[in-house]
Design an enzyme around this catalytic site. Structure first.
Site, PDB file in Angstrom:
ATOM      1  N   GLY A 250      33.797  46.562  60.987  1.00  0.00           N
ATOM      2  CA  GLY A 250      32.692  46.207  60.104  1.00  0.00           C
ATOM      3  C   GLY A 250      33.000  46.606  58.685  1.00  0.00           C
ATOM      4  N   GLY A 251      31.974  46.557  57.835  1.00  0.00           N
ATOM      5  CA  GLY A 251      32.172  46.904  56.432  1.00  0.00           C
ATOM      6  C   GLY A 251      32.575  48.353  56.233  1.00  0.00           C
ATOM      7  CG  PHE A 252      31.735  51.111  59.443  1.00  0.00           C
ATOM      8  CD1 PHE A 252      32.725  51.678  60.217  1.00  0.00           C
ATOM      9  CD2 PHE A 252      30.887  50.196  60.028  1.00  0.00           C
ATOM     10  CE1 PHE A 252      32.874  51.344  61.550  1.00  0.00           C
ATOM     11  CE2 PHE A 252      31.025  49.849  61.368  1.00  0.00           C
ATOM     12  CZ  PHE A 252      32.014  50.428  62.123  1.00  0.00           C
ATOM     13  N   GLY A 253      34.590  50.073  58.256  1.00  0.00           N
ATOM     14  CA  GLY A 253      35.923  50.346  58.767  1.00  0.00           C
ATOM     15  C   GLY A 253      36.044  49.869  60.202  1.00  0.00           C
TER      16      GLY A 253
ATOM     17  CB  VAL B 108      34.896  51.819  66.279  1.00  0.00           C
ATOM     18  CG1 VAL B 108      34.735  52.841  67.406  1.00  0.00           C
ATOM     19  CG2 VAL B 108      33.837  52.062  65.210  1.00  0.00           C
TER      20      VAL B 108
ATOM     21  CE  LYS C 214      31.243  55.037  60.906  1.00  0.00           C
ATOM     22  NZ  LYS C 214      29.831  55.487  60.729  1.00  0.00           N
TER      23      LYS C 214
ATOM     24  CG  LEU D 187      36.334  50.596  71.101  1.00  0.00           C
ATOM     25  CD1 LEU D 187      35.553  51.892  71.213  1.00  0.00           C
ATOM     26  CD2 LEU D 187      36.434  49.923  72.465  1.00  0.00           C
TER      27      LEU D 187
ATOM     28  CG  ASP E 212      22.233  51.199  58.109  1.00  0.00           C
ATOM     29  OD1 ASP E 212      21.646  50.112  57.942  1.00  0.00           O
ATOM     30  OD2 ASP E 212      23.462  51.302  58.148  1.00  0.00           O
TER      31      ASP E 212
END
Length: 525
Positions: free
Chosen positions: A222-225, A227, A241, A219, A338
């Protein structure tokens, strides 16, 4: 201690040369002694059978009854292979205690280790016992005392743990201190820091639901990983996520998100369904929201045309209600830290839901402001006092909300440079138009008429009030809700926080990200 009901029967206890305790009874008819009981009955009854930091399980009939506690390995592998656990276990190489992200693994149905050298503190709750143990680097484990009366007081172990064993039934919960890495690999235990009231999803279930994390199910990224969209066997759609191993979001941030969001229930907050930890994998399972995030609409030249003013106004109101709940109406006062367009998800009816609580902080009832040396957030949304000094409060989220309001109205990013403007960002450009009496020029051209110019002007006014440089001059979220719902006169805004001057990344001692996605540390000139 023992005694005989019938004093005419003679009995005796003998400790033999092997350390066995044998109880015998005299039978006159046989003119001899007959063995009545023997202890220990099994290897785990022998004191220290598995050595320091060993764990004895008498039900392990196929293998050696001894194993090592989580985070430990046999001191002598050769002796262990010969089923000799006398020398016990030692910490695994690289295992760090008193380090970032450490916590406790809960072992159930345990006979706790030797208590001859423990520290007992009466009157402490389980949570207070944990915090007390974490304050001492020598504290290796803790448990609740007096379990027969519902549990009260604290037992803390310092140093070696000897004579720990597993019971099939009975025993008690025991909390062992481990580092961040071990918390990730111990997926059958619950991190006692959080004890989230959430289902644990095993990795196999999520692999099946997402078709092995297929790219066609992705989906977003991003920098976090990444989805992924998934579907459970019962037909329920989920969003998984999957945190990147290089995202910088460690076990602390992961469990922080689980802890915070598990306790929150509001229509404008995304619902967390569960979590998964397996070795280095960390995943959060959310409700599936088909319209993805707000930034997919307002910053897309085609999709933003589908958002008329009434829909945008409802999104603004929904975000405001969600933040108010975090700041005031929930059981915990929570600072999100955030808030941004990509962290506002949209359901099938385009209702906004705030997500991503990895950076959130919980405040006490009387706590107003806090300070951190680790500044986290996203470039363009951070309040100046937080970005420059590490000071954060509810007014930090108010600033981020003000940025969001201006972005929703204009369909422009705050970090975007606008042609013809003397200012480097959206806030500065809006302030310029405000002073020139042309503030409606900022409205997204895709926003088709008719719409209430008074209502749009009022929202821009509220947005400017929220992004004022001084935190004390910004309204609270309850003030914002009132201003959005009523036509009362608004105070004139003061000069907003238009731009900041950051240290050159080559000279900064901190790790600074300049990808315009997120920033983890920054310093003022």
């Amino acid at each position: 201690m023992w005694s005989m009901y019938n004093i005419s029967i003679l009995s005796r206890i003998v400790v033999d040369e092997s350390g066995f305790v044998r109880r015998t009874i005299r039978y006159e008819q046989e003119r001899g002694w007959r063995e009545f009981t023997t202890s220990p009955e099994e290897p785990c009854d022998r004191y220290g059978h598995c050595g320091a930091f060993g764990l004895c399980d008498p039900n392990n009939t196929t293998e050696f009854e001894c194993s090592c506690l989580p985070g430990f390995e046999p001191k002598s592998r050769s002796e262990w292979n010969f089923r000799d656990g006398t020398h016990g276990c030692v910490r695994k190489p690289g295992s760090l205690i008193c380090s970032k992200g450490e916590g406790f693994v809960k072992l159930e149905n345990v006979k706790v280790p030797d208590t001859s050298k423990v520290v007992v503190i009466n009157g402490l709750s389980l949570e207070a016992c944990e915090k007390d143990c974490l304050r001492s680097c020598n504290c290796t484990a803790y448990a609740i005392a007096n379990i027969s009366e519902g549990g009260s007081g604290c037992i803390a172990w310092h140093g070696d743990l000897v004579d720990t064993r597993i019971y099939t039934a009975g025993g008690q919960d025991f909390y062992l201190r481990v580092d961040e890495r071990e918390l990730g690999t111990n997926n059958t235990s619950i991190h006692s820091r959080t004890r989230p009231d959430l289902p644990f999803f095993d990795l196999t279930t999520l692999i099946t639901a997402t078709y092995n994390f297929s790219t066609r199910n992705m989906l977003g990224q991003g920098g976090f990983g990444s989805v992924y969209r998934g579907q459970l066997v019962n037909g329920q759609e989920i969003a998984v996520k999957r945190l990147s191993k290089h995202s910088g979001q460690g076990m602390h941030e992961f469990m922080n998100e689980v802890t915070v969001i598990a306790k929150l229930q509001h229509r404008n907050l995304v619902r967390l369904l569960g979590y998964c930890i397996y070795e280095e994998e960390k995943m959060l399972i959310y409700e599936y929201l088909p319209n993805k995030s707000l930034d997919h609409f307002i910053f897309d030249i085609t999709k933003r045309a589908h958002l008329d003013w009434s829909r945008r106004f409802e999104i603004v109101n929904g975000i405001a209600r969600g933040i108010l709940y975090l700041h005031q109406d929930s059981r915990l006062k929570i600072i999100h830290r955030d808030l941004k367009a990509s962290n506002v998800l949209l359901d099938a009816s385009m209702n906004p839901k705030i997500s991503d609580f990895g950076m959130a902080k919980m405040f006490g009832e009387d706590e107003i402001q806090a300070n951190t040396r680790r500044v986290v957030g996203t470039y363009g949304y951070m309040a100046p006092e937080y970005a420059m000094q590490g000071l954060y409060s509810t007014k930090s989220d108010v600033f981020s909300f003000g940025v969001l309001v201006l972005e929703i109205i204009s369909s422009r990013k705050n970090t975007e440079c606008i042609n013809g403007s003397q200012f480097p960002n959206l806030i500065g450009h809006v302030w310029e138009l405000w002073n020139d009496g042309r503030v409606l020029d900022i409205v997204d051209p895709a926003l088709c008429q008719p719409f209430s110019t008074d209502e749009v002007s009022r929202c821009i006014h509220i947005g400017l009030l929220c992004v004022q440089e001084a935190a004390t001059q910004r309204p609270t979220m309850s003030d914002v809700i009132f201003m959005l719902a009523n036509e009362t006169p608004l105070p004139p805004p003061n000069t907003p926080a238009i731009t900041f001057h950051y240290a050159d990344s080559s000279k900064s001692s901190g790790a600074t990200s300049w990808n315009r996605v997120s920033i983890t540390a920054l310093e003022a000139r």
